[in-house]
Design an enzyme around this catalytic site. Structure first.
Site, PDB file in Angstrom:
ATOM      1  N   SER A 221      78.081  57.777  43.105  1.00 16.18           N
ATOM      2  CA  SER A 221      78.693  57.316  41.851  1.00 16.18           C
ATOM      3  C   SER A 221      78.452  55.897  41.665  1.00 16.18           C
ATOM      4  CB  SER A 221      79.983  57.765  41.866  1.00 16.18           C
ATOM      5  OG  SER A 221      81.009  56.509  41.816  1.00 16.18           O
ATOM      6  N   LYS A 222      78.364  55.292  40.151  1.00 19.44           N
ATOM      7  CA  LYS A 222      78.280  54.089  40.059  1.00 19.44           C
ATOM      8  C   LYS A 222      79.248  53.086  40.813  1.00 19.44           C
ATOM      9  CE  LYS A 222      77.576  51.932  35.810  1.00 19.44           C
ATOM     10  NZ  LYS A 222      77.427  52.066  34.423  1.00 19.44           N
TER      11      LYS A 222
END
Ligand code: GLU
Ligand code: ZN
Length: 496
Positions: A261-262
């Site tokens: 994930s970011k």
């Protein structure tokens, strides 16, 4: 240059936060594809979401792209035939297209409120029907519309999806078909008039004559909607009438088989830059997330990638992000630099804020003498600082764990013998090694055990560059003074 092909790809991030490695992988595959085909690499900024986009991350995106070496043929600061390339500067284009889509019947005003939509969605879910937009406002009469307008009801603009399935051949996944139940009519303009990603992205792809859309798998579900919109745009004469080909790049998985994930710290590009990854090393690794140049071959240059890159070779299966492998590949690229280049790339880590020594203490000749030894050992460039700091600090760093590990009972006696032999040795690595070897023998210690306390006394740490070359460069006086200081410390501290 060879005749430019018609291939036109785009990299079109939104400037929200730091670029992450998934985004870099997307940029890389687009760039390599464009260069392989002698095509055009368009860089576009999708900054229509004023609440989330920032000027700071816009600047960061440009800086990152330059650091990565992805020169763009059209885009911000470079310009091009389809300028401007920042969507925030193209708002009138989108308003005009939305109006024309409505006029031609490809889009319509939807007056349903959020509560009404939610209620109907819930009912559909309970009844086991598809829960997307149910088409309530598809065919409102002029009277109904007038009544809603008179009420002052807010409305969004919704795109009318065709009633037939949409089939396309994904360049990575092959033929895919989406049925109408699964792709309901969708919003393209907010009630306040702001155009949505769903509109602006395909509109710009059409106007900028993009031929291939290569992007992450997370966007696969928007592809049938975009293809339908493309056809509608062709119908109203926006763009050149053709629909691009799509290729969806595989998911990148992080720890524990979750999508990277970011927010995952290991996904931030800045982190890699700050640690001193080479762009060559990082990009080589990111290329492996879904692609490979050949079986049993991990290491390659960007030129080699460009020559070999075919989108059809991209694997549809999720790729796993493996930091250890990324580091190992980076280390290989560091080793492969020519030494002059390696020295130049170390430069930022040899001064503030990375280097802890006073600038005037830096001795270039001393550094360059040890640089080739460091080059074969570094994983990331930032490691250089700790490997050479003993040369430029007045006193070695105090690493308590190293001290505890190396300074055992009897270390003082060993150090005293070693000091005496070093004091008389010719100051060359080979002779210094003989001196410590001989000191060890007197105390029944092999070289490895005998050199540990010497290393900690002189460099402060148990690990580092080859010790005797390090001593040779440090010089006799400073070496002996540091051994003396360590002896004084050992004497001052109570045994055991
Ligand atoms: N701005 C979109 C994003 O960052 C672009 C998606 C696309 O490539 O179509 O996700
Ligand atoms: Zn509606």
């Amino acid at each position: 240059m060879a005749s430019a092909s018609d291939v036109r790809v785009r990299f079109c991030p939104s400037p929200t936060g730091n670029p992450h490695v998934g985004l870099v992988r997307t940029a890389l595959f687009n760039w390599a594809f464009a260069r392989h085909h002698g095509g055009t690499f368009v860089f576009r900024i999708e900054d229509t979401d004023a609440a989330r986009d920032s000027e700071e991350s816009y600047e960061q995106l440009l800086d990152s792209m330059r650091w990565l070496g992805f020169e763009w043929d059209e885009g911000p600061e470079v310009g091009g035939p389809h300028a401007p390339y920042r969507q925030s500067q193209r708002m009138d284009v989108y308003a005009d297209v939305a109006r024309r889509l409505m006029e031609a019947g490809h889009a319509y005003r939807c007056y349903c409120s959020a509560e009404e939509l939610e209620e109907r969605r819930e009912a559909a879910r309970k009844a086991g029907r598809p829960s997307g937009y149910d088409g309530t406002c598809r065919n409102l009469t002029d009277e109904q519309k007038a009544a809603y307008e008179a009420e002052g009801r807010p409305s969004i603009v919704r795109f009318r999806m065709p009633d037939e399935p949409i089939t396309f051949t994904d360049l990575v996944r092959g033929e895919l078909t989406f049925t109408p139940e699964n792709v309901p009519d969708y919003g393209i303009v907010r009630a306040n008039g702001a155009p949505l990603y769903t509109l602006v992205n395909p509109v710009d792809d059409a106007l900028m004559e993009i031929t291939h859309v290569l992007r992450g798998e997370d966007l696969l579900s928007s592809t049938p909607r975009q293809i339908a919109l493309y056809r509608a745009l062709a119908d109203i004469g926006v763009g050149n009438g053709s629909v691009p080909e799509f290729g969806h790049l595989p998911y990148v998985m992080g720890e524990g088989n979750k999508k990277l994930s970011k927010r995952d710290p290991q996904s931030s590009l800045n982190l890699y830059r700050e640690r001193g990854f080479l762009r060559e090393g990082l990009l080589n690794y990111l290329a492996l997330l879904g692609w490979s140049i050949a079986e049993d071959r991990d290491i390659f240059s960007m030129d080699e990638m460009v020559a070999a890159f075919e989108i059809g070779d991209v694997n549809a299966n999720p790729a796993r992000f493996d930091l250890k492998k990324c580091e190992a590949i980076n280390a290989t690229h560091i080793r492969e630099l020519d030494t002059k280049d390696f020295i130049a790339r170390c430069e930022p880590w040899l001064k503030a804020p990375h280097a802890p020594w006073a600038p005037e203490k830096f001795d270039r000749a001393a550094f360059e003498a040890l640089a080739p030894l460091a080059q074969t050992r570094l994983t990331v460039l930032s490691d250089i600082t700790a490997n050479v700091d003993f040369l430029f600090l007045d006193e070695p760093v105090e690493d308590e764990a190293s001290w505890q590990k190396a300074m055992k009972a009897g270390s003082d006696a060993l150090l005293r013998t070693a000091r005496a032999k070093l004091a008389e040795a010719e100051w060359r690595a080979e002779a210094l090694k003989e001196a410590v070897l001989a000191a060890g023998e007197e105390h029944g210690l092999k070289l490895g055990k005998a050199q540990a306390p010497v290393r900690v006394a002189v460099t402060g740490r148990t690990v580092g560059l080859p010790l005797f070359e390090s001593l040779e460069v440090l010089g006799r006086d400073r070496t002996l003074a540091r051994v003396d200081a360590a002896l004084a410390r050992l004497e001052a501290q109570p045994e055991g």
